[in-house]
Design a protein around this motif. Sequence first.
Motif, PDB file in Angstrom:
ATOM      1  N   ARG A   1       3.153   2.052  -3.637  1.00  0.00           N
ATOM      2  CA  ARG A   1       1.784   2.203  -4.324  1.00  0.00           C
ATOM      3  C   ARG A   1       1.446   3.210  -4.375  1.00  0.00           C
ATOM      4  O   ARG A   1       1.352   4.038  -5.292  1.00  0.00           O
TER       5      ARG A   1
ATOM      6  N   GLU B   1       2.163   7.345  -6.461  1.00  0.00           N
ATOM      7  CA  GLU B   1       0.956   6.777  -7.264  1.00  0.00           C
ATOM      8  C   GLU B   1       0.468   8.721  -6.054  1.00  0.00           C
ATOM      9  O   GLU B   1      -0.784   8.829  -5.390  1.00  0.00           O
TER      10      GLU B   1
ATOM     11  N   TYR C   1      -7.369  -1.629  -3.225  1.00  0.00           N
ATOM     12  CA  TYR C   1      -6.463  -2.813  -3.507  1.00  0.00           C
ATOM     13  C   TYR C   1      -6.887  -4.127  -3.845  1.00  0.00           C
ATOM     14  O   TYR C   1      -6.403  -5.036  -2.588  1.00  0.00           O
TER      15      TYR C   1
ATOM     16  N   CYS D   1       0.857  -1.290  -0.030  1.00  0.00           N
ATOM     17  CA  CYS D   1       0.255  -0.069  -0.286  1.00  0.00           C
ATOM     18  C   CYS D   1       1.206   1.420  -0.510  1.00  0.00           C
ATOM     19  O   CYS D   1       0.523   2.202  -0.956  1.00  0.00           O
TER      20      CYS D   1
END
Length: 328
Positions: free
Chosen positions: A104, A108, A212, A101
Amino acid sequence: MVDVSILIINYKCADLTIAAIQSVKDWTKRVSYEVIVVDNDSQDQSKAQVLEQHPDIQWIDMGYNAGFARANNRAIQAAQGRYYLLLNADTLQNMDAIDVCVERMDAEPDVAASAPMQLYGNGSPQPYFESFAEFRRIFYIVPIRLQAWVERMLPATVYTDPRQHDWLVGAFMVVRREAVQKVGALDESFFMYGEDVEWSYRLGKVGKLLYYKDLGFLHLTSDSPFRRTDVSYVNRFNVQMQVSNLLWLRKQYGVGAYLVVMLNYALLIPIFTGWKAFVNLKNRRPIGSEMENQRRFARRFQMLLRYFWPTVFNRPGFYKIKPEENIA
């Protein structure tokens, strides 16, 4: 500054908290983290037990049962991480979800918060609400034939990114520090339930909220006096849950939406009771027999009315029900 501050609320559940922290240590290897445990006045040996097993964590005593929002906000004040992870004590890691998490979200920057999927203890997926509209629909207790009409009146949000959702469950929720600085922390009027929904609404204004779906965590079922019991189509809520849900509805959608739901419940009492009385007469039973479900609904609605005026006027406060208001 560490990568992620892991915030856990303890309330008379030292064994769960110890296991949750250990599972974090077992599975989180690539990002740096700190663990902050906030105790909601457990009045037991929780502090000694947890610190004996995990002396490296930070422990904060609230001094009273502050619920979910206030306790997490206290942890956020002490947190040093680039991200905040709200993590229930009744959770276990079964993969490197925390690492992924964070990695990612680093890649982003337009993501305000993220979460893996909730799994039962056996690893099977738990159902979840995918939009605010889907959540609002369950507020309305209407005949089965009208459910399709409610769905049309409350359509779900459609995103181009299939990972994006209206809100994330607070049992495991990674939130970017900068997003919290923009929208504020959790709303402290909430005691339990609804606070993650309301926070997601504000967080969603400054970034994406992503599930996710290739990641997961185990969310166990722990005992709580506020969990639903004797659930039926009509009696689908407990009092604390619905006080919080209606507070969220009022805050996000205004007084009109709140009054429509309350009117629905008020009209349902004579309809629900009259229907049962008719069935009793038809079956030649005493008119008031087998009315436990109807009486329970009426009593729960009576408890909701105690919070009517503060909710209508959206008054700041602490919407925690009293023990005698928790109709089982």
